[in-house]
Design an enzyme around this catalytic site. Structure first.
Site, PDB file in Angstrom:
ATOM      1  N   CYS A 131       0.825  -1.207   0.000  1.00 27.11           N
ATOM      2  CA  CYS A 131       0.000   0.000   0.000  1.00 27.11           C
ATOM      3  C   CYS A 131       0.859   1.257   0.000  1.00 27.11           C
ATOM      4  O   CYS A 131       0.494   2.282  -0.576  1.00 27.11           O
ATOM      5  CB  CYS A 131      -0.944  -0.005   1.209  1.00 27.11           C
ATOM      6  SG  CYS A 131      -0.103  -0.215   2.803  1.00 27.11           S
ATOM      7  N   HIS A 175      -1.135   0.240   7.794  1.00 28.02           N
ATOM      8  CA  HIS A 175      -1.750   0.389   6.474  1.00 28.02           C
ATOM      9  C   HIS A 175      -1.723   1.860   6.070  1.00 28.02           C
ATOM     10  O   HIS A 175      -1.910   2.742   6.911  1.00 28.02           O
ATOM     11  CB  HIS A 175      -3.187  -0.125   6.515  1.00 28.02           C
ATOM     12  CG  HIS A 175      -3.841  -0.204   5.168  1.00 28.02           C
ATOM     13  ND1 HIS A 175      -3.198  -0.707   4.057  1.00 28.02           N
ATOM     14  CD2 HIS A 175      -5.094   0.149   4.741  1.00 28.02           C
ATOM     15  CE1 HIS A 175      -4.017  -0.658   3.017  1.00 28.02           C
ATOM     16  NE2 HIS A 175      -5.164  -0.137   3.410  1.00 28.02           N
ATOM     17  N   ASN A 204      -8.885   4.194   0.372  1.00 27.25           N
ATOM     18  CA  ASN A 204      -8.233   2.967   0.825  1.00 27.25           C
ATOM     19  C   ASN A 204      -7.768   2.177  -0.397  1.00 27.25           C
ATOM     20  O   ASN A 204      -8.591   1.806  -1.232  1.00 27.25           O
ATOM     21  CB  ASN A 204      -9.229   2.126   1.635  1.00 27.25           C
ATOM     22  CG  ASN A 204      -8.581   0.918   2.284  1.00 27.25           C
ATOM     23  OD1 ASN A 204      -7.450   0.575   1.978  1.00 27.25           O
ATOM     24  ND2 ASN A 204      -9.299   0.260   3.165  1.00 27.25           N
TER      25      ASN A 204
END
Length: 512
Positions: A68, A233, A258
């Site tokens: 990510c 994250h 996201n």
């Protein structure tokens, strides 16, 4: 008579095999080792494209790989056409062109230079579909191809499992990044948190940066009840809006994207949430209608409570100059100086160690109040081969040549950047001074990092810049970069940014 089939490029330096997927089989990715196959884009869909017609169709989506941090940095390229074309040069053959040979080339910034990296376009798949990153439209391939390039730079896809957004921003923009600790931000309520900082840091300051910068936010350890945000994250701050309310003060809302590609947050500003009762119905309708897959809205206080850190990429002009996050001035006077921490000579460790004063030191002379960016960029320890797999000899006197095979965290020691102002009378500049005097500013990231930087306002005077490792006797190589703006004509300038201190400890380093 049918024309002979074109022979497609196969990259021997990064083959379509387990060696390119895995490094240690230590991540959850290992469970798929028998199921992953490799396919070219025209084998995945009927009409593959590099870029979409609608930018939203190129929005990043994370797959099975825990990268990510890299995908958030990729979103910076979508905000700047010249950066996108710097990384992915125009003119790449499409899959329908007669010139197509199955290869793809892009550029990655590596310690002061743009380096071209070529791969073949075979991509990892599960059940015929991409198993790692993809775009919103799965017939768009700029992102999975760039991810493969980056996996080649790091040595394998598995090496991309965990990292920092700031690292990837450096590699994809050639610039620098700044980190804000949101817990500190919540406590200071907009006041300057340390001397030398350029401006008070507030969430509202991000409003002026949203068009110019990539803004990312991260969760390290989610609170109980917030597990849907994930642990360690990274997210993209895709928009900020300040809304007037009928009842009183305005409300700052942040739109969070996201990379997982699903709306994971059920806070008060979700669709149908109670937060919308505080604003006009027209604002509610507009903001909810603009949400893309994986996006959700949060209020400022909710943002400070749920997220731990913000990373902001410095804008980079087409000429390659950094632009201040605060004044928008171009920091067009830049000097980069190499250095190293050498065991027994200049690897003094952090300020808790008695050997700290032996660390390399740099002079910084500022002749008038200036906005200055100081940064330490580490070089990885590994040396193996170049992009074609050949043994790479160091260029000139460069004894710390970087390598394409590197592991996040493993190849970089934990480091810090410290800056002291030297008293006008000279004062005590020996060991006691560095150990006892509090620095004007210190930048010590929470974990291993490739890049440590700070933008600050400095008054006229002389400063000492000291990069350090956390542990003593930890060896490593680095570049100290100083960037500022000089408004006066250079012929009248006496700037001597980055002049090395003529100290035995540093001279010994430079001679090794």
């Amino acid at each position: 008579m049918r024309a002979p089939a074109r022979e497609l490029f196969q990259d021997a330096a990064f083959p379509a095999s387990s060696s390119s997927l895995f490094s240690s089989f230590s991540t959850p990715l290992a469970q798929f080792r028998e199921d992953i196959t490799w396919k070219r884009p025209q084998e995945i869909c009927a009409t593959p494209r590099l870029f979409p017609d609608n930018p939203q169709e190129g929005q990043v989506k994370q797959g099975l790989l825990g990268d990510c941090w890299f995908l958030c940095a990729c979103a910076a390229l979508q905000k700047s056409r010249h950066l996108l074309e710097q990384v992915i040069p125009p003119g790449q053959p499409s899959w329908l062109d007669q010139t197509y040979r199955g290869s793809f080339t892009c550029r990655v910034w590596q310690f002061g230079h743009w380096v071209e990296v070529t791969i073949d376009d075979r991509l990892p798949c599960l059940a015929g579909r991409l198993c790692f990153s993809r775009c919103q439209r799965e017939d768009v391939f700029w992102l999975p191809l760039l991810e493969k390039v980056y996996a080649k730079v790091y040595g394998s896809y598995e090496h991309l499992w965990a990292g920092q957004v700031a690292e990837a921003l450096v590699d994809l923009t050639g610039g620098l990044a700044e980190r804000w600790n949101l817990k500190d931000l919540a406590h200071t309520s907009g006041q300057q948190d340390r001397p030398g900082d350029s401006e008070p840091r507030t969430c509202r300051h991000l409003l002026g940066l949203k068009e110019r910068c990539l803004i990312s936010c991260s969760v390290f350890s989610p609170r109980a009840g917030s597990r849907e945000l994930g642990e360690f994250h990274a997210f993209i701050v895709s928009d900020l809006r300040e809304l007037r309310t009928p009842a009183g003060p305005s409300i700052l809302l942040l739109c969070i994207q996201n990379p997982w590609g699903r709306r994971c947050w059920q806070g008060p500003w979700r669709e149908g949430g109670e937060g919308w009762s505080r604003v006009e119905a027209a604002d509610q309708s507009e903001l909810l209608s603009q949400l893309q897959e994986g996006e959700f809205w949060v209020e400022e206080q909710e943002f400070l409570q749920e997220f731990d850190e913000v990373t902001i990429g410095y804008p980079v002009t087409e000429a390659g100059h950094l632009q201040s996050l605060y004044s928008e001035k171009l920091l067009c006077h830049t000097q980069a100086l190499p250095g190293a921490w050498v065991r027994g000579q200049s690897a003094g460790g952090c300020r808790n160690n008695s050997g700290f004063p032996s660390n390399p030191k740099f002079w910084l002379r500022v002749w008038e109040p200036s906005e200055v960016c100081a940064a330490v960029l580490q070089r990885p320890r590994v040396r193996t081969s170049d992009w074609a797999g050949r043994a790479r000899a160091p260029a000139g006197d460069d004894h710390t040549a970087w390598s394409p095979a590197r592991t996040p965290g493993q190849d970089y020691p934990a480091v810090g950047l410290h800056l002291w102002k030297v008293p006008a009378d000279g004062g005590d500049q020996g060991t006691t001074s560095l150990l006892l005097q509090k620095p004007l500013l210190s930048c010590v990231p929470h974990c291993y990092a490739q890049e440590v930087s700070r933008l600050c306002h400095l008054s006229a005077g002389t400063y000492r810049v000291v990069p350090s490792t956390y542990l003593p006797d930890t060896e490593g190589s680095f570049t100290v970069t100083i960037a500022t703006r000089i408004d006066r004509r250079s012929i009248h300038s006496q700037e001597r940014l980055g002049q090395l201190l003529q100290e035995a400890s540093f001279q010994a380093v430079m001679k090794t």
